[in-house]
Design a protein around this motif. Structure first.
Motif, PDB file in Angstrom:
ATOM      1  N   ASN A   1      52.829  22.589  97.874  1.00  0.00           N
ATOM      2  CA  ASN A   1      51.596  21.941  98.329  1.00  0.00           C
ATOM      3  C   ASN A   1      50.461  22.162  97.337  1.00  0.00           C
ATOM      4  O   ASN A   1      49.711  21.239  97.028  1.00  0.00           O
ATOM      5  N   ASN A   2      50.322  23.396  96.838  1.00  0.00           N
ATOM      6  CA  ASN A   2      49.254  23.686  95.879  1.00  0.00           C
ATOM      7  C   ASN A   2      49.440  22.858  94.613  1.00  0.00           C
ATOM      8  O   ASN A   2      48.470  22.310  94.078  1.00  0.00           O
ATOM      9  N   GLY A   3      50.658  22.775  94.134  1.00  0.00           N
ATOM     10  CA  GLY A   3      50.921  21.986  92.934  1.00  0.00           C
ATOM     11  C   GLY A   3      50.650  20.515  93.161  1.00  0.00           C
ATOM     12  O   GLY A   3      50.044  19.849  92.319  1.00  0.00           O
ATOM     13  N   LEU A   4      51.075  20.000  94.309  1.00  0.00           N
ATOM     14  CA  LEU A   4      50.845  18.590  94.620  1.00  0.00           C
ATOM     15  C   LEU A   4      49.366  18.288  94.809  1.00  0.00           C
ATOM     16  O   LEU A   4      48.878  17.240  94.377  1.00  0.00           O
ATOM     17  N   MET A   5      48.644  19.208  95.427  1.00  0.00           N
ATOM     18  CA  MET A   5      47.211  18.999  95.605  1.00  0.00           C
ATOM     19  C   MET A   5      46.514  18.983  94.248  1.00  0.00           C
ATOM     20  O   MET A   5      45.620  18.162  94.012  1.00  0.00           O
TER      21      MET A   5
ATOM     22  N   ALA B   1      57.626  34.949  85.611  1.00  0.00           N
ATOM     23  CA  ALA B   1      56.571  35.691  84.913  1.00  0.00           C
ATOM     24  C   ALA B   1      56.766  35.616  83.399  1.00  0.00           C
ATOM     25  O   ALA B   1      55.802  35.452  82.647  1.00  0.00           O
ATOM     26  N   GLN B   2      57.997  35.734  82.941  1.00  0.00           N
ATOM     27  CA  GLN B   2      58.282  35.659  81.506  1.00  0.00           C
ATOM     28  C   GLN B   2      57.951  34.267  80.975  1.00  0.00           C
ATOM     29  O   GLN B   2      57.349  34.131  79.904  1.00  0.00           O
ATOM     30  N   VAL B   3      58.337  33.236  81.711  1.00  0.00           N
ATOM     31  CA  VAL B   3      58.074  31.860  81.279  1.00  0.00           C
ATOM     32  C   VAL B   3      56.573  31.596  81.269  1.00  0.00           C
ATOM     33  O   VAL B   3      56.047  30.985  80.335  1.00  0.00           O
TER      34      VAL B   3
ATOM     35  N   GLU C   1      52.714  26.926  88.652  1.00  0.00           N
ATOM     36  CA  GLU C   1      53.293  25.771  87.959  1.00  0.00           C
ATOM     37  C   GLU C   1      54.759  26.014  87.623  1.00  0.00           C
ATOM     38  O   GLU C   1      55.592  25.124  87.753  1.00  0.00           O
ATOM     39  N   ILE C   2      55.068  27.233  87.193  1.00  0.00           N
ATOM     40  CA  ILE C   2      56.445  27.570  86.827  1.00  0.00           C
ATOM     41  C   ILE C   2      57.325  27.479  88.054  1.00  0.00           C
ATOM     42  O   ILE C   2      58.423  26.911  88.008  1.00  0.00           O
ATOM     43  N   GLN C   3      56.865  28.019  89.172  1.00  0.00           N
ATOM     44  CA  GLN C   3      57.671  27.975  90.392  1.00  0.00           C
ATOM     45  C   GLN C   3      57.838  26.548  90.892  1.00  0.00           C
ATOM     46  O   GLN C   3      58.913  26.173  91.353  1.00  0.00           O
ATOM     47  N   LEU C   4      56.790  25.739  90.784  1.00  0.00           N
ATOM     48  CA  LEU C   4      56.901  24.335  91.179  1.00  0.00           C
ATOM     49  C   LEU C   4      57.884  23.607  90.276  1.00  0.00           C
ATOM     50  O   LEU C   4      58.729  22.843  90.752  1.00  0.00           O
ATOM     51  N   LEU C   5      57.815  23.862  88.986  1.00  0.00           N
ATOM     52  CA  LEU C   5      58.736  23.246  88.035  1.00  0.00           C
ATOM     53  C   LEU C   5      60.180  23.644  88.345  1.00  0.00           C
ATOM     54  O   LEU C   5      61.085  22.811  88.322  1.00  0.00           O
ATOM     55  N   ALA C   6      60.377  24.906  88.677  1.00  0.00           N
ATOM     56  CA  ALA C   6      61.722  25.372  89.018  1.00  0.00           C
ATOM     57  C   ALA C   6      62.234  24.681  90.274  1.00  0.00           C
ATOM     58  O   ALA C   6      63.402  24.274  90.338  1.00  0.00           O
TER      59      ALA C   6
ATOM     60  N   GLY D   1      65.403  22.099  90.734  1.00  0.00           N
ATOM     61  CA  GLY D   1      66.490  22.651  91.535  1.00  0.00           C
ATOM     62  C   GLY D   1      66.967  24.003  91.042  1.00  0.00           C
ATOM     63  O   GLY D   1      68.102  24.393  91.254  1.00  0.00           O
ATOM     64  N   GLN D   2      66.057  24.740  90.383  1.00  0.00           N
ATOM     65  CA  GLN D   2      66.397  26.065  89.878  1.00  0.00           C
ATOM     66  C   GLN D   2      65.667  27.095  90.709  1.00  0.00           C
ATOM     67  O   GLN D   2      64.632  26.824  91.308  1.00  0.00           O
ATOM     68  N   ALA D   3      66.193  28.295  90.719  1.00  0.00           N
ATOM     69  CA  ALA D   3      65.530  29.387  91.417  1.00  0.00           C
ATOM     70  C   ALA D   3      64.779  30.211  90.386  1.00  0.00           C
ATOM     71  O   ALA D   3      65.370  30.744  89.469  1.00  0.00           O
ATOM     72  N   ALA D   4      63.456  30.299  90.525  1.00  0.00           N
ATOM     73  CA  ALA D   4      62.644  31.091  89.613  1.00  0.00           C
ATOM     74  C   ALA D   4      62.436  32.460  90.247  1.00  0.00           C
ATOM     75  O   ALA D   4      61.810  32.565  91.290  1.00  0.00           O
TER      76      ALA D   4
END
Length: 171
Positions: A58-62, A144-146, A156-161, A165-168
């Motif tokens: 939601n935060n990323g989409l907003m 965190a590393q990314v 952003e990294i978690q939204l991208l993951a 379809g990846q688990a960050a």
């Protein structure tokens, strides 16, 4: 012990048997209760993770929605501005009308699309960050590393993951 068993009547033996069976039933009930409590904790943790994932999404989409609205408003303002004398809002047209005035103006005032063009030009650089982050996530690096390697936010990294379809992992 043998004497004690021989002294008990059959009714007392039934009573002792009932007590043993009831203790076994209580022990099984306690074991079942412990198992249900463990499952409840697992379900609660899964719900918390799901809530966190939805919140990140939601935060990323907003954020993306706000950015799109800002771009749309900028484009709308640019379309509503009057065009320079030569028919084109360029620095050359502004320089023809008033050289001194054009030198004092900011590039975005001379060309109303300069700011928008700068934003568009910056987009491929951001896209390359997203591609780099996706590759790093696919290689198994943590969020965190990314984030530290690309300069992108943790959200952003978690939204991208999630989008890929990846688990960050958080750590």
């Amino acid at each position: 012990m043998q004497n004690l068993l021989t002294q008990l009547t059959s009714l007392e033996m039934v009573l002792v048997g009932a007590v043993v069976v009831s203790w076994v039933a209580v022990a099984l009930a306690m074991a079942s209760l412990i198992k249900v409590k463990r499952q409840e904790i697992l379900v609660h943790n899964a719900m918390d993770e799901l809530k966190r994932s939805v919140s990140i999404g939601n935060n990323g989409l907003m954020g993306m929605g706000r950015k799109l609205l800002n771009i749309e408003k900028t484009m709308q303002r640019q379309q509503n501005r009057p065009v320079a004398a030569g028919g084109v809002g360029t620095a050359a047209a502004a320089a023809k009308s008033s050289g001194a005035q054009a030198r004092q103006m900011k590039p975005s005032q001379v060309n109303p699309f300069a700011q928008f063009a700068t934003e568009i030009d910056a987009q491929p650089a951001k896209d390359s960050h997203y591609q780099q982050a996706s590759t790093m996530l696919a290689q198994g690096l943590t969020a965190a590393q990314v984030a530290s390697a690309t300069g992108m936010s943790h959200a952003e990294i978690q939204l991208l993951a999630m989008l890929n379809g990846q688990a960050a992992s958080v750590n």
